[in-house]
Enzyme design. Structure first.
Site, PDB file in Angstrom:
ATOM      1  N   GLY A  85       0.838  -1.206   0.000  1.00  0.00           N
ATOM      2  CA  GLY A  85       0.000   0.000   0.000  1.00  0.00           C
ATOM      3  C   GLY A  85       0.869   1.250   0.000  1.00  0.00           C
ATOM      4  N   ILE A 107       5.583  -7.027   9.544  1.00  0.00           N
ATOM      5  CA  ILE A 107       5.837  -8.289  10.254  1.00  0.00           C
ATOM      6  C   ILE A 107       5.384  -9.488   9.422  1.00  0.00           C
ATOM      7  CG2 ILE A 107       5.610  -7.252  12.547  1.00  0.00           C
ATOM      8  CD1 ILE A 107       2.859  -8.869  12.663  1.00  0.00           C
ATOM      9  N   ASP A 108       4.690  -9.229   8.295  1.00  0.00           N
ATOM     10  CA  ASP A 108       4.135 -10.332   7.503  1.00  0.00           C
ATOM     11  C   ASP A 108       5.149 -10.966   6.545  1.00  0.00           C
ATOM     12  OD1 ASP A 108       1.758  -9.605   8.743  1.00  0.00           O
ATOM     13  OD2 ASP A 108       1.127  -8.332   7.077  1.00  0.00           O
ATOM     14  N   MET A 150      -0.211 -13.658  13.468  1.00  0.00           N
ATOM     15  CA  MET A 150      -0.583 -12.727  12.381  1.00  0.00           C
ATOM     16  C   MET A 150       0.060 -13.145  11.062  1.00  0.00           C
ATOM     17  SD  MET A 150      -0.760  -8.897  13.881  1.00  0.00           S
ATOM     18  CE  MET A 150      -2.288  -8.271  14.556  1.00  0.00           C
ATOM     19  N   GLY A 151       0.049 -12.256  10.093  1.00  0.00           N
ATOM     20  CA  GLY A 151       0.640 -12.566   8.790  1.00  0.00           C
ATOM     21  C   GLY A 151      -0.213 -12.086   7.644  1.00  0.00           C
ATOM     22  N   HIS A 197       0.861 -33.260  25.342  1.00  0.00           N
ATOM     23  CA  HIS A 197       0.370 -31.914  25.019  1.00  0.00           C
ATOM     24  C   HIS A 197       0.792 -31.574  23.589  1.00  0.00           C
ATOM     25  CE1 HIS A 197       4.472 -30.721  26.077  1.00  0.00           C
ATOM     26  NE2 HIS A 197       4.249 -29.599  25.439  1.00  0.00           N
ATOM     27  N   GLU A 204      -3.362 -16.340  10.675  1.00  0.00           N
ATOM     28  CA  GLU A 204      -4.657 -15.632  10.756  1.00  0.00           C
ATOM     29  C   GLU A 204      -5.411 -15.659   9.425  1.00  0.00           C
ATOM     30  OE1 GLU A 204      -4.555 -11.399  11.435  1.00  0.00           O
ATOM     31  OE2 GLU A 204      -2.881 -11.106  10.084  1.00  0.00           O
ATOM     32  N   ARG A 235       3.360  -7.079  17.212  1.00  0.00           N
ATOM     33  CA  ARG A 235       3.831  -5.903  16.463  1.00  0.00           C
ATOM     34  C   ARG A 235       4.623  -4.926  17.332  1.00  0.00           C
ATOM     35  NH1 ARG A 235      -0.669  -4.144  12.277  1.00  0.00           N
ATOM     36  NH2 ARG A 235      -0.779  -2.338  13.628  1.00  0.00           N
TER      37      ARG A 235
HETATM   38  O1  F6P Z   1       0.329  -6.089   8.112  1.00  0.00           O
HETATM   39  C1  F6P Z   1       0.642  -6.194   9.471  1.00  0.00           C
HETATM   40  C2  F6P Z   1      -0.531  -6.690  10.251  1.00  0.00           C
HETATM   41  O2  F6P Z   1      -0.187  -6.759  11.615  1.00  0.00           O
HETATM   42  C3  F6P Z   1      -1.101  -8.019   9.786  1.00  0.00           C
HETATM   43  O3  F6P Z   1      -0.339  -9.114  10.246  1.00  0.00           O
HETATM   44  C4  F6P Z   1      -2.502  -7.959  10.330  1.00  0.00           C
HETATM   45  O4  F6P Z   1      -3.372  -8.733   9.545  1.00  0.00           O
HETATM   46  C5  F6P Z   1      -2.845  -6.483  10.202  1.00  0.00           C
HETATM   47  O5  F6P Z   1      -1.622  -5.790  10.125  1.00  0.00           O
HETATM   48  C6  F6P Z   1      -3.652  -5.950  11.359  1.00  0.00           C
HETATM   49  O6  F6P Z   1      -4.026  -4.653  11.053  1.00  0.00           O
HETATM   50  P1  F6P Z   1      -4.727  -3.678  12.119  1.00  0.00           P
HETATM   51  O7  F6P Z   1      -3.670  -3.294  13.122  1.00  0.00           O
HETATM   52  O8  F6P Z   1      -5.168  -2.520  11.308  1.00  0.00           O
HETATM   53  O9  F6P Z   1      -5.823  -4.455  12.768  1.00  0.00           O
END
Ligand code: F6P
Length: 304
Positions: A85, A107-108, A150-151, A197, A204, A235
């Site tokens: 973006g 972080i993705d 996340m990702g 375990h 995500e 993050r």
């Molecule tokens: O792109 C980074 C990220 O943390 C993704 O891993 C996650 O899907 C998204 O941003 C979350 O965005 P927001 O903070 O706007 O909810």
């Protein structure tokens, strides 16, 4: 930011920081960045310049206003840190005559032109630390833990974290889930081998997320299952040495490119080398999940 400012000052170039990304560029929200004001930044999480999404910047009128701010401030060039973006935005500004360079920061790790994006290693380490802590309870109570990392739409973070923590199974959006083969079979095999375990890592971006996977496990195995969504904790925090070093080199490269008169480029890491791509070319590239790491994960989790 630290590396861009310090490198610029070394070359006799002054810097201002635009607050809240393109939103700030439209509204003339800036701060002068000095040698001292960026001191210490490389060890801090978050960003002193804040971050925002701007709907207005997506419109031609918004872009005109952003260009007007650059002219008003007398900016010769702009460095943007972010993902696709951010780079698309830089491309719009380049088409309107501005000199721009992008730095991949997310972080993705889902920027196609670069094998690495700033923040990824720190996020992996944060997720691992949390998973290690979760394991203590799961081990004591003989439970199954389903952890969502996340990702965005990609599974890079989940795969790396899954391999690093020795997960029982890793579920990523790039591969359609075969519940039997990819999830239940590894759990059953581990159980037969004496394990009590289990740690399941889910990206995500997987349809239904961790809760739907947790439900499948509980219904099929009767294991006491708990779902944890790590969320935004991934993050934050002080950046790892890998992230500090990568960010420093990328910041240096961005200024070097602009000082050499280059524009509309993205700094990228390929193997050990810092390279740069035309933004249009970079935006057209695609990145797939690392197949070798995926094979390693399947070998370690016993998926056939
Ligand atoms: O792109 C980074 C990220 O943390 C993704 O891993 C996650 O899907 C998204 O941003 C979350 O965005 P927001 O903070 O706007 O909810």
């Amino acid at each position: 930011i630290w590396a861009v400012v310090r490198t610029s000052l070394h070359m006799g170039i002054e810097c201002v920081g635009i607050r809240r990304g393109y939103h700030g560029l439209i509204n003339g929200d800036f701060t002068k960045l000095t040698f001292e004001s960026v001191s210490d930044l490389s060890r801090r999480g978050g960003t002193m310049l804040y971050s925002a999404r701007s709907e207005e910047f997506k419109t031609p009128a918004g872009q005109e206003r952003a260009v007007a701010t650059c002219k008003m401030l007398g900016l010769d060039a702009l460095v943007g840190i972010g993902g696709d973006g951010t780079f698309s935005g830089l491309l719009c500004l380049a088409k309107r005559g501005l000199s721009v360079v992008g730095i991949p920061g997310t972080i993705d790790n889902d920027i196609a032109c670069s094998s690495y994006t700033i923040g990824y290693d720190t996020a992996c380490n944060t997720a691992l630390e949390s998973i290690d802590k979760l394991r203590d309870t799961m081990q004591s109570h003989e439970r199954c833990s389903v952890v969502e990392v996340m990702g965005h739409r990609a599974g890079h973070l989940a795969l790396t974290v899954g391999v690093a923590c020795g997960a029982t199974a890793v579920i990523v959006p790039e591969h359609p889930v075969d519940y039997e083969a990819d999830l239940l079979e590894p759990i059953r095999r581990a159980r037969l081998a004496g394990r009590t375990h289990f740690m399941i890592i889910v990206a995500e971006g997987v349809e239904g997320g961790a809760y739907s996977i947790g439900k499948v496990i509980e219904e099929a195995t009767a294991l006491d299952t708990r779902v944890t969504v790590l969320g935004h904790i991934q993050r934050g925090g002080s950046p790892s040495s890998r992230d500090r070093i990568t960010a420093t080199y990328m910041g240096y490269e961005a200024v070097r490119l602009l000082a050499e008169g280059k524009t509309c480029r993205v700094v990228a890491l390929q193997g050990e080398n810092y390279v740069d791509y035309d933004i249009t070319e970079a935006l057209q590239m695609t990145k797939s999940l690392d197949q070798h790491t995926y094979e390693v994960m399947r070998a370690l989790t016993g998926v056939h």
